[in-house]
Design an enzyme around this catalytic site. Structure first.
Site, PDB file in Angstrom:
ATOM      1  CB  CYS A   1      -0.957   0.201   1.248  1.00 31.38           C
ATOM      2  SG  CYS A   1      -2.077  -1.159   1.234  1.00 31.38           S
TER       3      CYS A   1
ATOM      4  NE  ARG B   1       4.577   2.103   0.055  1.00 34.42           N
ATOM      5  CZ  ARG B   1       5.512   1.739   0.742  1.00 34.42           C
ATOM      6  NH1 ARG B   1       6.544   2.174   0.563  1.00 34.42           N
ATOM      7  NH2 ARG B   1       5.226   1.374   2.110  1.00 34.42           N
TER       8      ARG B   1
ATOM      9  CD1 TRP C   1       0.131  -6.571  -2.708  1.00 29.99           C
ATOM     10  CD2 TRP C   1       0.041  -6.928  -0.694  1.00 29.99           C
ATOM     11  NE1 TRP C   1       0.419  -7.765  -2.596  1.00 29.99           N
ATOM     12  CE2 TRP C   1       0.468  -8.177  -1.295  1.00 29.99           C
ATOM     13  CE3 TRP C   1      -0.333  -7.282   0.768  1.00 29.99           C
ATOM     14  CZ2 TRP C   1       0.553  -9.314  -0.448  1.00 29.99           C
ATOM     15  CZ3 TRP C   1      -0.146  -8.375   1.406  1.00 29.99           C
ATOM     16  CH2 TRP C   1       0.347  -9.316   0.756  1.00 29.99           C
TER      17      TRP C   1
ATOM     18  CG  ASN D   1       1.015   0.513   4.341  1.00 30.55           C
ATOM     19  OD1 ASN D   1       0.939  -0.663   4.353  1.00 30.55           O
ATOM     20  ND2 ASN D   1       2.486   1.100   4.512  1.00 30.55           N
ATOM     21  N   GLY D   2      -1.150  -1.219   6.460  1.00 29.56           N
ATOM     22  CA  GLY D   2      -0.957  -2.377   7.555  1.00 29.56           C
ATOM     23  C   GLY D   2      -1.731  -3.163   7.825  1.00 29.56           C
TER      24      GLY D   2
ATOM     25  CD  GLU E   1      17.778 -12.663  -6.917  1.00 29.53           C
ATOM     26  OE1 GLU E   1      17.123 -13.104  -6.191  1.00 29.53           O
ATOM     27  OE2 GLU E   1      17.527 -11.513  -7.229  1.00 29.53           O
TER      28      GLU E   1
ATOM     29  CE  LYS F   1      14.436 -10.949  -8.848  1.00 29.15           C
ATOM     30  NZ  LYS F   1      15.204 -10.881  -7.770  1.00 29.15           N
TER      31      LYS F   1
ATOM     32  CD  GLU G   1      10.235 -11.393  -7.722  1.00 29.22           C
ATOM     33  OE1 GLU G   1      11.568 -11.038  -7.783  1.00 29.22           O
ATOM     34  OE2 GLU G   1       9.836 -10.535  -6.513  1.00 29.22           O
TER      35      GLU G   1
ATOM     36  CG  HIS H   1      21.605 -36.252  -2.709  1.00 34.01           C
ATOM     37  ND1 HIS H   1      22.172 -37.495  -2.572  1.00 34.01           N
ATOM     38  CD2 HIS H   1      22.766 -35.478  -2.956  1.00 34.01           C
ATOM     39  CE1 HIS H   1      23.413 -37.275  -2.478  1.00 34.01           C
ATOM     40  NE2 HIS H   1      23.789 -36.159  -2.665  1.00 34.01           N
TER      41      HIS H   1
ATOM     42  CE  LYS I   1      11.707  -3.016  -4.724  1.00 36.80           C
ATOM     43  NZ  LYS I   1      12.384  -3.863  -5.461  1.00 36.80           N
TER      44      LYS I   1
HETATM   45  O1  M6R Z   1      12.683  -4.785   0.898  1.00 35.00           O
HETATM   46  P1  M6R Z   1      13.374  -6.161   1.397  1.00 35.00           P
HETATM   47  O2  M6R Z   1      14.882  -6.301   0.748  1.00 35.00           O
HETATM   48  O3  M6R Z   1      13.460  -6.596   2.834  1.00 35.00           O
HETATM   49  O4  M6R Z   1      12.418  -7.343   0.666  1.00 35.00           O
HETATM   50  C1  M6R Z   1      12.972  -8.471   0.859  1.00 35.00           C
HETATM   51  C2  M6R Z   1      11.882  -9.304  -0.333  1.00 35.00           C
HETATM   52  O5  M6R Z   1      10.771  -9.133  -0.093  1.00 35.00           O
HETATM   53  C3  M6R Z   1      12.206  -9.091  -1.673  1.00 35.00           C
HETATM   54  O6  M6R Z   1      13.634  -9.228  -1.828  1.00 35.00           O
HETATM   55  C4  M6R Z   1      11.584  -9.775  -2.634  1.00 35.00           C
HETATM   56  O7  M6R Z   1      12.039 -11.278  -2.605  1.00 35.00           O
HETATM   57  C5  M6R Z   1      11.723  -9.347  -4.013  1.00 35.00           C
HETATM   58  N1  M6R Z   1      10.481  -9.084  -4.746  1.00 35.00           N
HETATM   59  C6  M6R Z   1      12.632 -10.294  -4.929  1.00 35.00           C
HETATM   60  O8  M6R Z   1      12.860  -9.745  -6.010  1.00 35.00           O
END
Ligand code: M6R
Length: 614
Positions: A2, A27, A75, A101-102, A484, A488, A491, A507, A609
Site C-alpha cells: 500500500c 507498493r 495491496w 497501510n498495514g 535468485e 526472478k 516472480e 539426490h 515491493k
Molecule cells: O525490502 P526487502 O529487501 O526486505 O524485501 C525482501 C523481499 O521481499 C524481496 O527481496 C523480494 O523477494 C523481491 N521481490 C525479490 O525480487
C-alpha cells in the site's frame, strides 16, 4: 504494501495525489482511490485494479479542484481487491475519510462493537473500523488530531493512517506504528506519504516520523505528538536523489533500467570506504571494535532476494573471518527459538528497510541481547532505525518489484562487512584485504561488460519461450545465484523455476530433468579446480538426460564448450565475487521472457515491493 499520500497546499490536490500514487504504484496495485473535501463534503473516487482504472474513472467523473486530498494504492490484505474495499474509506456519518497501510489485527472485535451500536459497514476491510471510530470521535466534537490519538490507542497491529475531516478542511492528520510515514516539507504546502518518491517532484525536504507518533499538517504548520499528546519531533533530512531517479528514463521497465544501473550502484556502495591510512572503514558501524572482536556467531536474517544475498555473505564472511555464519529466513527466525547471546551479531539485509518479517526478527534478536547491523537501501527506514549500526547500499530508489540493483549492492555491502570484520579481527593480512578491495573496485566495469554483451540473451528468451519449467544449478556462491535466477523467473514470468545446489541434483531433483528442460548452470572459475570440474560433470549429467543447457562460464573456460547448448561468457573475477557478474544475465533473461510473455514486469501479480505485513 500500500502506498498512501496526503496533500495540502495551493496546487490541485487530486493531480498531486494521483501523480504521487503513480510513483508509489510499485507498493501495491490491487486498487486505488482519491478523496478530496469540497463545500463541506467528501468527494470520493476509487476503483479496483491499477491506477489507470482510477484515472479513467476521474476522466469520466472528475473530482473538484481542491487544496486538500488523500490517495491510496492498495495491496489487499483484509477484503478482496474490489471497488468497495478500495481506500479511502468514509465514516458512516460522512465526516471523515481515511487511508491505511498495514493491518489492524483487532479489527473484528472493534467492528462487532460498532455494529452492535448500529454503525453500518460498507466494506470487508480492517480499515473501515478506523474511519468509523474517527467519525464518531469527530461527531462528538473532538479535534481530528485528538481523535486520531484516542483511536490509535485502541488499535492493535501495524498501521500508517491518514485522515481528513469535512469540518476542518485545511488539515491532514496522520499516525504511524510499525509502518512507514514521511512528511514532505514544502513552501506554503505540505505532504504526507509512505515514501518520498510520492512528493520528490515538489520537495526534497522530508521528516521521518518516529514510532507511535501523530502528525497534524496544514499548509504552514507541521505538529508532531506522541499518542499521549506530548510534543514530539521527527527526523529531518534532505533526500539525496531527484525525480529523474524515480522515472524510467526511456526504458520500457524500471526493472530493465535498474539492471543497467548496477555498475553505478555497486560503485556508489563502495565509495568512500577507504580511510586515509588505506584501511577499510565503515563510518556508520557504530558498534565498538572491541565488541566486534568478541562476536562468536553471525546470524543473517532477511527475506526473498535479500536472503539470497545473505547466503552469498555466508561464504565470504566465514572464509575471511572464520566466524560461523547462519543465514535465516526472517519469517522463520523467532518461531524456532534461535540461540542468541550477547556475542551474537545479527546482520539484517533489506532493500526497503520496511519488511515486517525482518523487522520482527531483529526485534526478537535485540530482546535476546544481540547487536544488529542493518544492510539497507532506504535511508531512515524502520529497520536501520531499530538497528545498532547500518551499512547503506547506495543503489538509489528501486521501483521494479523484482529486486536487481538492490541485490547486487546488498552482496557488495556484505563483502565490505566481511572484510571489515577480517581487518579488525586480524584474520586477513592488510595486503589480502587490499587485494579483494581492488577486485571489488574493478567490478563495476566488469558488470558493465556483462551488460554490453546481453543481446544473445534476447534470442535465448525467444528460443525458450513456452517452456513450462526451468532449473538453475550452482555450487558455492553460485548456489544462491541459482536460487535468485529461479526467483526472478517465478516472480515476473510466472513459470515454474527452481534453483539447486548442483551437488544435490543426484539426490532427487535430477528426476525433473527431461527432454528439452532448460537447465541454467553457473560455472565457478577454473581457478577453483575441484569445484569447477564437479560442475562440469553436473552439466554433462543433465545433458545426458536431454536437458537444454544454458551455461554461464568465465572467459577462456573451454572445458564447458562441448556441453553447452547456449554459452554466456562471464568476465574473470575471483570466485567469491562471481555473483556480481553471474546474476546479471539471469536477471535480464527473466525480464526478457516476461516481456515476451506480455506481462507487466514492474508490477507482477500478487506481489508488492515492500512487504509490511507478516
Ligand atoms: O525490502 P526487502 O529487501 O526486505 O524485501 C525482501 C523481499 O521481499 C524481496 O527481496 C523480494 O523477494 C523481491 N521481490 C525479490 O525480487
Amino acid at each position: 504494501m500500500c502506498g498512501i499520500i496526503g496533500y495540502v497546499g495551493p496546487r490541485v490536490a487530486r493531480e498531486v495525489v494521483v501523480a504521487g500514487l503513480r510513483r508509489m504504484e510499485y507498493r501495491g496495485y490491487d486498487s486505488a482511490g482519491v478523496a478530496v473535501i469540497d463545500d463541506g463534503k467528501i468527494e470520493l473516487r476509487k476503483k479496483a485494479g491499477k491506477i489507470g482504472n482510477l484515472e479513467a474513472e476521474l476522466q469520466r467523473d472528475p473530482l473538484s479542484d481542491t487544496e486538500i486530498g488523500i490517495g491510496h494504492t492498495r495491496w489487499a490484505t483484509h477484503g478482496g481487491p474490489t471497488d468497495e474495499n478500495a481506500h479511502p474509506h468514509i465514516s458512516a456519518n460522512g465526516k471523515v475519510a481515511v487511508i491505511h497501510n498495514g493491518i489492524i489485527e483487532n479489527f473484528a472485535a472493534l467492528r462487532e462493537e460498532l455494529e452492535t451500536v448500529g454503525v453500518p459497514f460498507q466494506s470487508g476491510t480492517d480499515t473501515e473500523v478506523v474511519a468509523q471510530l474517527l467519525g464518531r470521535e469527530v461527531e462528538a466534537g473532538a479535534d481530528l488530531a485528538a481523535a486520531m490519538r484516542t483511536i490509535c490507542k485502541l488499535l492493535e497491529g501495524a498501521f500508517t493512517l491518514v485522515a481528513i475531516d469535512v469540518t476542518q478542511p485545511d488539515r491532514l492528520v496522520a499516525a504511524r506504528r510499525d509502518s512507514p510515514l514521511v512528511v514532505g516539507v514544502g513552501t506554503d504546502e505540505n505532504f504526507v506519504a509512505s515514501d518520498v518518491a510520492a512528493f520528490i517532484e515538489f520537495t526534497r525536504s522530508a521528516i521521518e516520523l518516529g514510532q507511535d507518533q501523530v502528525v497534524d499538517v496544514n499548509r504552514e504548520l507541521i505538529t508532531i505528538t506522541d499518542f499521549a499528546g506530548n510534543p514530539a519531533t521527527g527526523k529531518h533530512y534532505q533526500v539525496t536523489w531527484d525525480l529523474s531517479a524515480a522515472e524510467k528514463a526511456g526504458y520500457d521497465w524500471f526493472m530493465r533500467k535498474e539492471i543497467f544501473e548496477q555498475p553505478r550502484a555497486v560503485a556508489d556502495t563502495l565509495l568512500g570506504r577507504h580511510g586515509e591510512d588505506g584501511a577499510l572503514k565503515l563510518d556508520a558501524l557504530h558498534i565498538p571494535e572491541s565488541h566486534l572482536r568478541t562476536v562468536d556467531k553471525i546470524i543473517v536474517v532477511a527475506c526473498g532476494t535479500a536472503y539470497y544475498a545473505g547466503l552469498v555473505a555466508k561464504y565470504a564472511i566465514e572464509h575471511w573471518t572464520r566466524i560461523a555464519v547462519e543465514v535465516e529466513i526472517a519469517s522463520e527466525f523467532r518461531y524456532r527459538d534461535p540461540i542468541i547471546t550477547g556475542r551474537t551479531l545479527v546482520v539484517t539485509i533489506s532493500q526497503s528497510g520496511e519488511t515486517a518479517d525482518t523487522l520482527m526478527a531483529i526485534r526478537h534478536a535485540r530482546e535476546q541481547g544481540a547487536r544488529i547491523v542493518a544492510i539497507c537501501n532506504t535511508n531512515g527506514s524502520t529497520i536501520p532505525r531499530e538497528s545498532d549500526a547500518v551499512i547503506y547500499t547506495h543503489a538509489g530508489p528501486e521501483i521494479g518489484v523484482a529486486s536487481t540493483k538492490g541485490f547486487i549492492t546488498q552482496v557488495t555491502a556484505c563483502y565490505l562487512l566481511g572484510l571489515y570484520l577480517a581487518q579488525i579481527r586480524n584474520t586477513m593480512f592488510g595486503d589480502e584485504i587490499a587485494q579483494v578491495m581492488n577486485s571489488l573496485t574493478a567490478a563495476p566495469p566488469l558488470i558493465q561488460k556483462v551488460l554490453d554483451t546481453l543481446e544473445p540473451i534476447k534470442d535465448l528468451a525467444r528460443t525458450l519461450l513456452g517452456k513450462p519449467s526451468f532449473l538453475f544449478l550452482g555450487r558455492h556462491v553460485g548456489f544462491p545465484i541459482a536460487l535468485e535466477g529461479a526467483l526472478k523467473l517465478k516472480e515476473i514470468a510466472y513459470v515454474h523455476a527452481e534453483g539447486f545446489a548442483a551437488g544435490e541434483l543426484k539426490h532427487g531433483p535430477i528426476a525433473l530433468v527431461d527432454e528439452g528442460v532448460p537447465v541454467f548452470v553457473i560455472v565457478p572459475p577454473r581457478s577453483r579446480e575441484q569445484l569447477h570440474s564437479k560442475v562440469v560433470s553436473n552439466i554433462q549429467e543433465v545433458r545426458a538426460r536431454g536437458a537444454v543447457t544454458v551455461v554461464l562460464a568465465e572467459d577462456g573456460d573451454d572445458e564447458v564448450v562441448p556441453y553447452a547448448d547456449f554459452l554466456f561468457r562471464l568476465p574473470k573475477v575471483p570466485t567469491i565475487l562471481q555473483p556480481l557478474v553471474s546474476v546479471v544475465p539471469l536477471q535480464y533473461f527473466a525480464c526478457e521472457l516476461a516481456t515476451l510473455l506480455g506481462y507487466d514486469v514492474d508490477q507482477p501479480r500478487n506481489l508488492a515491493k515492500s512487504v509490511t505485513v507478516e
